[in-house]
Design a protein around this motif. Structure first.
Motif, mmCIF file in Angstrom:
data_model
loop_
_atom_site.group_PDB
_atom_site.id
_atom_site.type_symbol
_atom_site.label_atom_id
_atom_site.label_comp_id
_atom_site.label_asym_id
_atom_site.label_seq_id
_atom_site.Cartn_x
_atom_site.Cartn_y
_atom_site.Cartn_z
ATOM 1 N N GLY A 483 52.774 -58.287 -82.755
ATOM 2 C CA GLY A 483 52.801 -59.385 -81.808
ATOM 3 C C GLY A 483 54.030 -59.375 -80.916
ATOM 4 O O GLY A 483 54.005 -59.913 -79.799
ATOM 5 N N CYS A 484 55.114 -58.741 -81.397
ATOM 6 C CA CYS A 484 56.329 -58.655 -80.585
ATOM 7 C C CYS A 484 56.129 -57.776 -79.359
ATOM 8 O O CYS A 484 56.911 -57.852 -78.394
ATOM 9 N N ASN A 486 53.340 -57.679 -77.487
ATOM 10 C CA ASN A 486 52.319 -58.232 -76.593
ATOM 11 C C ASN A 486 52.980 -59.072 -75.505
ATOM 12 O O ASN A 486 53.964 -59.783 -75.758
ATOM 13 N N GLY A 490 48.822 -61.849 -73.778
ATOM 14 C CA GLY A 490 48.187 -61.276 -74.957
ATOM 15 C C GLY A 490 47.852 -59.806 -74.873
ATOM 16 O O GLY A 490 47.315 -59.243 -75.825
#
Length: 661
Positions: A483-484, A486, A490
């Motif tokens: 997630g870091c 993105n 998103g």
């Protein structure tokens, strides 16, 4: 050339008995300094100083050696020009090819070089691919060690690794850069087969053997002082190859990635041809057949396994640093790809060469100034403190990457522009300095503490902990913190600055910083320091007095426990040489590369060479070394201590006695 009969008398005879024996020159005691054999034989004039047992009769390779398993080998007077040069060229070209591909893969996979034809991967997938490739490469030395020691021998294993794995892998990777050559769409399957299997397998197989094969061209006793010079040359070839590959190919890839990736293919083909051209000159040892007669004397039950387990536990201590180190080919590249090129050509991939230059610079400064300054004050830095210092430098490199990350965001949000890639320079320099302390110390302790029969396996185990496990951990970290990487909308593709500026790569860097600090803290713990020191002390004791088990009385044709102990001592001293590797950057095994170590030279004695080289030719009338205490074979510890004893038969147990066989 003087024969045994021609050599002048060196004292009164100790053998006595028959008139034939009395007419022979006496065998000197081990304490006679004039009995030392030279350890730098490289000139024809020196051949007259050698006993017949050391001469092969071959004009091209006049020096003879008998391995601890009874294999007879012949060596040239000047191996560096006679055969080693071919091996050094191969190493230089292999390192050129490796770093040409390794340092450009992340940019290639994410489409930096060709927007229209690429794998279409985002940052996490590209980093995962590179980490898998490196992890496979550092796991394959186990296979290379097995092939070399048990199946093919080093020469044929090098050819097998080059022709069956390395070169086909390079060809397949390069072929994927040609639009439409392997299909209308980008052939990801071919890329996986080349990048994740063939090429790293070939890299790992070669990594475990090339430096050892070069060292074996030297006579391990008569040319032992020349082997150190070989390793310096080997290390320099590693650096030269890596620097050229890290500069030429990334610059070419900015214009035409196909030409860039076929350059290592052509270079490696030339390297293999050069290696083949020297085939008739090499010392090629077949896999040793270990039998009851040829197997060196074992230590206590389970000592080999305990030694390997200890090496594994010690090697685990440098994993935090190597996790930080692994970012040079992954997240540092991702960060650098959104930064502005310097001088129109220096991009993120080219910046990796800063690490190479830093290792050379800091290696010289640390080896010639820092360590000598400590030695002058009788200060010896514990191995774990070296690991801790390396991990601290790795943490500082990550901390600087965090600063650069903050500046990227600040400048973009303020002006909409990018910053220069030169801002990454300090991170690479700190990683390079950390290698000098952490990785070189790990190689050294892995070699010195390894059981004599498992030195190659111990080296492979150390490589696995240096390059294999850290990259496996990195793969897990990429997935855990994906997630870091993105952007705010998103999307995982953060190759553009506007997307990167909304991602949270800095959070991932904080995780890496915490891991490096944990490495510092663990290595500073007193119990950890005492454990590593105890292993090192055991290795020193083993070198000084290798253990020999009790055996039944010798039969005709058997070798004595003393000879086994002497072989064991020679193997521990000379082994296969210090292990020098280039693991992602300028990385070498043992600190002797960066600064000379003052050691007392232990030379082979003329009076023991006929017993050590037990196969023909032998000196008539000279047998094994026996004590004057009941005619028992001398134990290994007594052999080493006896170097200082007198020539008196009553007090000196190290007199050469006539063989009864």
């Amino acid at each position: 050339m003087a024969t045994n009969a021609d050599r002048p008398d060196e004292g009164s005879s100790l053998l006595g008995g028959t008139s034939r024996q009395a007419s022979m020159p006496p065998s000197p005691t081990l304490s006679d300094d004039s009995d030392d054999l030279p350890n730098n034989v490289s000139q024809p004039e020196q051949l007259s100083l050698l006993p017949d047992e050391c001469l092969s009769g071959d004009k091209g390779r006049p020096l003879r050696h008998v391995t601890e398993f009874g294999t007879d080998t012949r060596h040239a007077l000047n191996p560096m020009t006679y055969s080693v040069l071919y091996i050094l060229i191969v190493e230089l070209i292999e390192r050129f090819s490796f770093y040409a591909i390794n340092m450009t893969q992340t940019s290639y996979l994410t489409g930096t070089y060709d927007k229209n034809w690429n794998a279409g991967m985002h940052a996490v997938d590209a980093s995962t691919y590179v980490s898998i490739s490196v992890a496979v490469a550092y796991s394959m030395p186990f296979i290379g060690a097995y092939l070399s020691d048990s199946v093919l021998g080093d020469y044929w294993s090098i050819l097998c690794g080059s022709l069956c794995f390395y070169l086909p892998g390079l060809v397949l990777i390069a072929a994927t850069t040609i639009p439409g050559f392997l299909g209308k769409e980008f052939n990801t399957m071919a890329l996986r087969f080349g990048l994740l299997l063939l090429w790293p397998m070939g890299t790992g197989i070669l990594k475990s053997m090339v430096n050892v094969f070069g060292a074996r061209q030297f006579h391990p006793l008569l040319q032992s002082s020349l082997i150190e010079s070989y390793y310096v040359s080997f290390y320099m070839c590693i650096n030269i190859g890596a620097l050229i590959g890290g500069i030429v190919v990334p610059v070419m890839a900015q214009t035409n990635v196909t030409y860039a990736y076929f350059t290592p293919v052509v270079a490696m083909t030339v390297g293999i041809l050069v290696f083949l051209s020297g085939s008739s000159r090499y010392v090629k040892c077949a896999p040793e057949k270990k039998t009851k007669k040829s197997t060196p004397a074992p230590g206590p039950p389970g000592s080999a396994n305990m030694g390997l387990l200890a090496i594994f536990r010690i090697s685990l201590l440098v994993i935090p640093f190597n996790i930080a180190y692994s970012q040079m080919a992954t997240t540092f590249i991702i960060q650098g790809n959104v930064m502005r090129k310097a001088f129109h050509y220096i991009d993120a991939s080219t910046m990796n060469n800063t690490d190479a230059i830093a290792v050379l610079l800091f290696g010289y400064l640390i080896g010639h100034f820092f360590y000598p300054a400590l030695a002058a004050r009788n200060i010896k830095m514990p191995t774990t403190y070296k690991f801790a210092l390396g991990s601290l430098l790795g943490a500082m490199a990550i901390l600087w990457a965090l600063f650069v990350e903050a500046r990227i965001h600040h400048v973009y949000h303020s002006t909409g522009k990018s910053i220069s890639v030169l801002w990454q320079c300090l991170s690479y320099c700190l990683i390079g300095a950390g290698e000098i302390f952490a990785v070189s110390a790990a190689y050294e302790v892995a070699f010195t503490a390894a059981p004599p029969e498992n030195k190659v396996l111990a080296s492979a185990l150390n490589l696995f902990c240096i390059g294999g496990l850290p990259n496996v951990i990195c793969i897990a970290l990429y997935q855990l913190f994906k997630g870091c990487f993105n952007s705010s909308n998103g999307t995982p593709n953060i190759g553009r600055l506007d997307h990167y500026a909304t991602a949270h790569v800095g959070s991932y860097f904080w995780v890496l910083f915490a891991i490096s600090i944990i490495g510092v803290m663990v290595n500073m713990l007193p119990p950890v320091r005492r454990f590593v020191e105890s292993i090192e002390e055991q290795a020193v004791d083993m070198l000084k007095s290798p253990k020999t088990p009790q055996r039944p009385p010798r039969r005709a044709g058997d070798e004595s426990p003393l000879i086994r102990a002497k072989r064991h001592t020679a193997y521990l001293k000379y082994g296969t040489g210090p292990v020098l590797y280039k693991s992602g950057s300028m990385r070498a095994g043992g600190s002797s590369v960066f600064g000379p170590k003052k050691k007392s030279e232990a030379r082979m004695k003329r009076s023991t060479i006929s017993s050590l080289y037990r196969s023909a030719p032998v000196v008539p009338g000279v047998g094994v070394l026996m004590s004057n205490n009941g005619g028992k074979p001398i134990m290994a510890g007594a052999l080493m201590k006896g170097l200082e004893t007198s020539n008196d038969e009553e007090s000196n147990p190290l007199l050469v006695r006539q063989s009864s066989e």
